[in-house]
Design an enzyme around this catalytic site. Sequence first.
Site, mmCIF file in Angstrom:
data_model
loop_
_atom_site.group_PDB
_atom_site.id
_atom_site.type_symbol
_atom_site.label_atom_id
_atom_site.label_comp_id
_atom_site.label_asym_id
_atom_site.label_seq_id
_atom_site.Cartn_x
_atom_site.Cartn_y
_atom_site.Cartn_z
ATOM 1 N N ARG A 43 0.614 -0.836 -0.306
ATOM 2 C CA ARG A 43 0.026 -0.055 -0.033
ATOM 3 C C ARG A 43 0.697 1.189 0.232
ATOM 4 O O ARG A 43 0.413 2.239 -0.752
ATOM 5 C CB ARG A 43 -0.708 0.398 1.325
ATOM 6 C CG ARG A 43 -2.192 -1.264 1.645
ATOM 7 C CD ARG A 43 -2.995 -0.853 2.416
ATOM 8 N NE ARG A 43 -3.650 -2.086 3.018
ATOM 9 C CZ ARG A 43 -3.361 -3.094 3.603
ATOM 10 N NH1 ARG A 43 -2.412 -3.054 4.514
ATOM 11 N NH2 ARG A 43 -4.678 -3.758 4.399
ATOM 12 N N ILE A 44 1.883 1.482 1.089
ATOM 13 C CA ILE A 44 2.513 2.915 1.110
ATOM 14 C C ILE A 44 3.355 2.435 -0.520
ATOM 15 O O ILE A 44 3.905 3.744 -0.347
ATOM 16 C CB ILE A 44 3.351 2.502 2.544
ATOM 17 C CG1 ILE A 44 2.542 2.372 3.143
ATOM 18 C CG2 ILE A 44 4.124 3.792 2.162
ATOM 19 C CD1 ILE A 44 2.967 2.400 5.135
ATOM 20 N N SER B 94 10.424 -6.678 -4.451
ATOM 21 C CA SER B 94 9.794 -7.711 -3.749
ATOM 22 C C SER B 94 9.372 -9.470 -4.036
ATOM 23 O O SER B 94 10.011 -9.495 -5.216
ATOM 24 C CB SER B 94 8.405 -7.141 -3.530
ATOM 25 O OG SER B 94 7.674 -7.536 -5.398
ATOM 26 N N ARG B 95 9.002 -10.523 -2.867
ATOM 27 C CA ARG B 95 9.770 -11.575 -2.523
ATOM 28 C C ARG B 95 9.126 -11.813 -4.372
ATOM 29 O O ARG B 95 9.808 -12.874 -5.024
ATOM 30 C CB ARG B 95 9.620 -11.715 -1.956
ATOM 31 C CG ARG B 95 9.841 -11.880 -0.429
ATOM 32 C CD ARG B 95 9.903 -13.091 0.233
ATOM 33 N NE ARG B 95 8.623 -11.748 0.741
ATOM 34 C CZ ARG B 95 6.900 -12.330 1.750
ATOM 35 N NH1 ARG B 95 7.419 -13.423 2.430
ATOM 36 N NH2 ARG B 95 6.217 -11.437 1.970
ATOM 37 N N ILE C 227 11.669 4.636 4.952
ATOM 38 C CA ILE C 227 10.365 5.305 5.835
ATOM 39 C C ILE C 227 9.532 3.731 6.601
ATOM 40 O O ILE C 227 8.084 3.756 6.664
ATOM 41 C CB ILE C 227 9.458 6.261 4.784
ATOM 42 C CG1 ILE C 227 9.011 5.363 3.480
ATOM 43 C CG2 ILE C 227 9.860 7.331 5.284
ATOM 44 C CD1 ILE C 227 8.091 4.037 4.179
ATOM 45 N N ARG D 297 11.169 -0.198 8.242
ATOM 46 C CA ARG D 297 12.330 -0.063 9.243
ATOM 47 C C ARG D 297 13.663 -0.264 9.267
ATOM 48 O O ARG D 297 13.860 -0.610 8.366
ATOM 49 C CB ARG D 297 11.192 -1.567 10.145
ATOM 50 C CG ARG D 297 9.733 -1.677 10.673
ATOM 51 C CD ARG D 297 9.589 -1.358 11.634
ATOM 52 N NE ARG D 297 8.191 -1.435 12.404
ATOM 53 C CZ ARG D 297 7.298 -0.550 12.855
ATOM 54 N NH1 ARG D 297 7.134 0.681 10.871
ATOM 55 N NH2 ARG D 297 6.051 -0.540 13.107
ATOM 56 N N GLU E 195 15.895 2.427 18.000
ATOM 57 C CA GLU E 195 15.193 3.830 18.144
ATOM 58 C C GLU E 195 14.037 3.972 19.632
ATOM 59 O O GLU E 195 14.664 3.224 20.382
ATOM 60 C CB GLU E 195 13.833 4.106 17.308
ATOM 61 C CG GLU E 195 13.972 3.444 16.113
ATOM 62 C CD GLU E 195 12.817 3.825 15.075
ATOM 63 O OE1 GLU E 195 11.457 3.733 16.105
ATOM 64 O OE2 GLU E 195 12.782 3.441 14.105
ATOM 65 N N HIS F 229 11.019 8.804 13.521
ATOM 66 C CA HIS F 229 10.293 7.642 13.460
ATOM 67 C C HIS F 229 8.983 8.408 13.503
ATOM 68 O O HIS F 229 7.972 8.300 14.292
ATOM 69 C CB HIS F 229 9.884 6.844 13.507
ATOM 70 C CG HIS F 229 9.294 5.469 13.711
ATOM 71 N ND1 HIS F 229 9.555 4.174 13.979
ATOM 72 C CD2 HIS F 229 8.415 5.506 12.350
ATOM 73 C CE1 HIS F 229 9.224 3.226 13.189
ATOM 74 N NE2 HIS F 229 7.763 4.255 12.163
HETATM 75 C C1 8YV Z 1 4.566 4.170 14.092
HETATM 76 C C2 8YV Z 1 4.725 2.996 12.570
HETATM 77 O O1 8YV Z 1 4.299 2.951 14.876
HETATM 78 O O2 8YV Z 1 2.206 2.393 11.429
HETATM 79 C C3 8YV Z 1 3.263 1.832 12.186
HETATM 80 O O3 8YV Z 1 4.168 0.813 12.019
HETATM 81 O O4 8YV Z 1 5.853 2.436 12.227
HETATM 82 C C4 8YV Z 1 4.303 4.212 12.610
HETATM 83 O O5 8YV Z 1 2.935 4.647 12.695
HETATM 84 C C5 8YV Z 1 3.030 4.457 14.981
HETATM 85 O O6 8YV Z 1 3.078 5.885 14.416
HETATM 86 C C6 8YV Z 1 3.372 4.913 16.719
HETATM 87 O O7 8YV Z 1 4.425 5.226 16.989
#
Ligand code: 8YV
Length: 319
Positions: free
Chosen positions: A160-161, A180-181, A236, A238, A267, A285
């Site tokens: 989606r993102i 992607s895979r 954006i 992980r 983090e 984040h």
């Molecule tokens: C944060 C995110 O977890 O949705 C996710 O997977 O990494 C972020 O949206 C959310 O903002 C809580 O900190």
Amino acid sequence: MAGMPDSTSIPIVTFGTLYPYLNEALAQRFAIHAVAADADLDALPDAVREARALVSFGTVGAPAAIMDALPRLEMIGLFSVGYDKVDVHHAQARGIRVTNTPDVLTDDVADLAVGLLYATVRNIAANDRMVRAGEWAQGVRPALCRRVTGKRIGILGLGRIGRAIARRLEPVAGEILYHSRRAVVDAAYRYVADPLDFARASDVIIVATSGGPETRGLVDAAMLDALGPEGFIVNISRGSVIDEDALVAALAERRIAGAGLDVFVDEPHVPEALIAMHQVVLQPHQGSATVETRKAMADLVLANLDAWAAGEPLLTPVV
Ligand code: 8YV
């Protein structure tokens, strides 16, 4: 649970520090018990161990240990779309439902990815610092940077993102490709199956894939070298998706040109080496951190919990 007369007696755990609006709304609906993310789970009070639901979020999640500390747990509501810190297999084995917050944050995270792309390639943060330091006034001229328009944008993970990012960049990109895979059905972009071929074919890699064991260290030294000394990377997703030590080395040795990072391995602790680099843009984040989206995420968590308490179908189940 159908026809539950009143949910305020249902004990639930809030795990980690929740967004205040969500915490307040939960307190009005349920009997909440706050548990710190680093709590001693062997020492939870009996009242807490009675909890039947738990609310957490992306960077804290719900490891098996917290589930096993709550023998009556039935439901985990996540204030995040990422559930890589939830032991989903353990939840399934325990018959515990898990929900997340997809879709409501897609636009904000995609917007930040595009913002980080421009900020990184056009040196926006470094030039801001230069002006504030008075260097421009002293005659220093901004270093030439690279053009964004026309660049080959490689999307790592076309979910989606990733698709929302691609749509935003269609008018300016020279080409949009993805890795992607497996190939995504009806994707409008070139699929590159081999990660090194994908990196070689990209001027900018935008990491949009989900976190977790399957993508841990996916972007390694070889992939960064394939991206090359004029290449950039934006993350954006992980921090775990990129080998952070390899990234630091590639940046320090100029084997890639720059990075825009909203997520990190440990983090909120960011490697000092990254903090010292002017070719890196660092964000805390904040992908989903807008007033509108955080409220929408919180309302979705609440809707899932209300459905669970009423014995109705969950809105956005993971399992
Ligand atoms: C944060 C995110 O977890 O949705 C996710 O997977 O990494 C972020 O949206 C959310 O903002 C809580 O900190």
